[in-house]
Design a protein around this motif. Structure first.
Motif: not given
Length: 303
Positions: A134, A89-90, A98-99, A93, A131-132, A43, A54, A50-51
């Motif tokens: 992970d 992941g949300d 986060d990235a 972050e 959603f994120v 991510r 998202r 993942v992108d």
């Protein structure tokens, strides 16, 4: 003379140790496998699956290696009543992991979307909302298994010893007559001290060891990478886990799942996955420590 190769990949230090020398084709194959996994699942890299998850809801084509990883997450999501989820992941972050590595937590916490409502119609993940994703709780261990398979796929490494160590998450396949591989279990609050030693002898349930601790990937007071997906809050009562299992995928996933269960449920889950473990909890009232050790854990634990 055997092989010993140390390198950096996916933000961690790897060490491959083999009875036979490591040729350039083996090294290239390992590097390509790691890069492919990272491109698919990270991510922190643009263009990954993942992108896509998202960005929008819908049917997302997953990587060819997704099946075992998502199957494990399904089992651990059910065993923890939703506390462990790859939809966490949300929440990470939101707390700053986060990235961009902002490491700046926003107010409150963000619970994960319900992983139980996400469909898996292989090879598609079917989502009703963005959603994120992970997979950090089990992905590194899974990649250790995959890299071990790459090395063992070469003729010169099929019969001899192979150890793949990604900064403590490892698989050890001993060569003929080799002694058990002993690994110290570092105390999370006392660097340089160990709570015990694990001994991997390469038997079916004793070839992989993975660990998780709240002092790793931590970025502030009470902020670390192990979240309860139902609340988005970092866990507080468990400090570290070490799991021995037949694969690093299972060992890595359990190393997180055991944070999210009471001691009796943790023991039941480990037994169901044919794994053994050590868990270090905070003591009553937050003072001192309490060790939980499964009766079949291979090695020694210092009380």
């Amino acid at each position: 003379m055997g092989g010993d190769w140390v390198f950096e990949a996916i933000g961690t230090r790897w060490r491959l140790t083999t009875d036979a020398p490591l040729s350039d084709p083996v090294r290239r194959a390992v590097a390509l496998r790691i890069d492919a996994f990272d491109r698919d699942w990270s991510r922190f890299r643009p263009g990954s699956v993942v992108d896509a998850v998202r960005a929008s809801a819908g049917r997302h084509r997953m990587p060819d290696d997704a099946g075992p990883l998502l199957a494990l997450y399904d089992r651990l999501h059910a065993a923890t009543a939703g506390a462990m989820s790859p939809a966490v992941g949300d929440g990470l972050e939101h707390l700053g992991y986060d990235a961009g590595y902002t490491l700046a937590a926003r107010p409150g916490h963000r619970p994960a979307v319900d992983w139980g409502a996400v469909g898996w119609d292989a090879p598609y993940l079917v989502t009703a909302e963005p959603f994120v994703l992970d997979v950090g709780a089990a992905g590194k261990g899974y990649l250790v298994d995959l890299v071990t398979g790459v090395v063992r796929g070469f003729d010169e490494h099929r019969a001899g010893g192979v150890t793949v160590d990604a900064s403590g998450d490892l698989v050890h396949v001993p060569g003929p007559g080799a002694a058990p591989y002993r690994v110290a279990l570092e105390h999370p609050e006392r660097p340089g001290f160990a709570v015990g030693i694990a001994a991997l002898d390469g038997s079916p349930q004793r070839r992989a060891l993975c660990a998780s601790a709240t002092n790793r990937r931590a970025w502030g007071d009470g902020l670390h990478h192990v979240l309860d997906a139902r609340t988005g809050r970092p866990v507080a009562d468990v400090l570290a886990t070490w799991v021995v299992a037949g694969s690093a995928l299972v060992a890595d996933g359990l190393a997180t799942a055991l944070f999210l269960l009471d001691p009796a449920a943790a023991a039941e889950l480990a037994a169901a996955e044919d794994a053994s473990y050590v868990r270090l909890d905070r003591g009553p009232g937050g003072s001192g420590h309490r060790l939980h050790v499964s009766p079949d854990f291979p090695g020694e634990v210092f009380a």
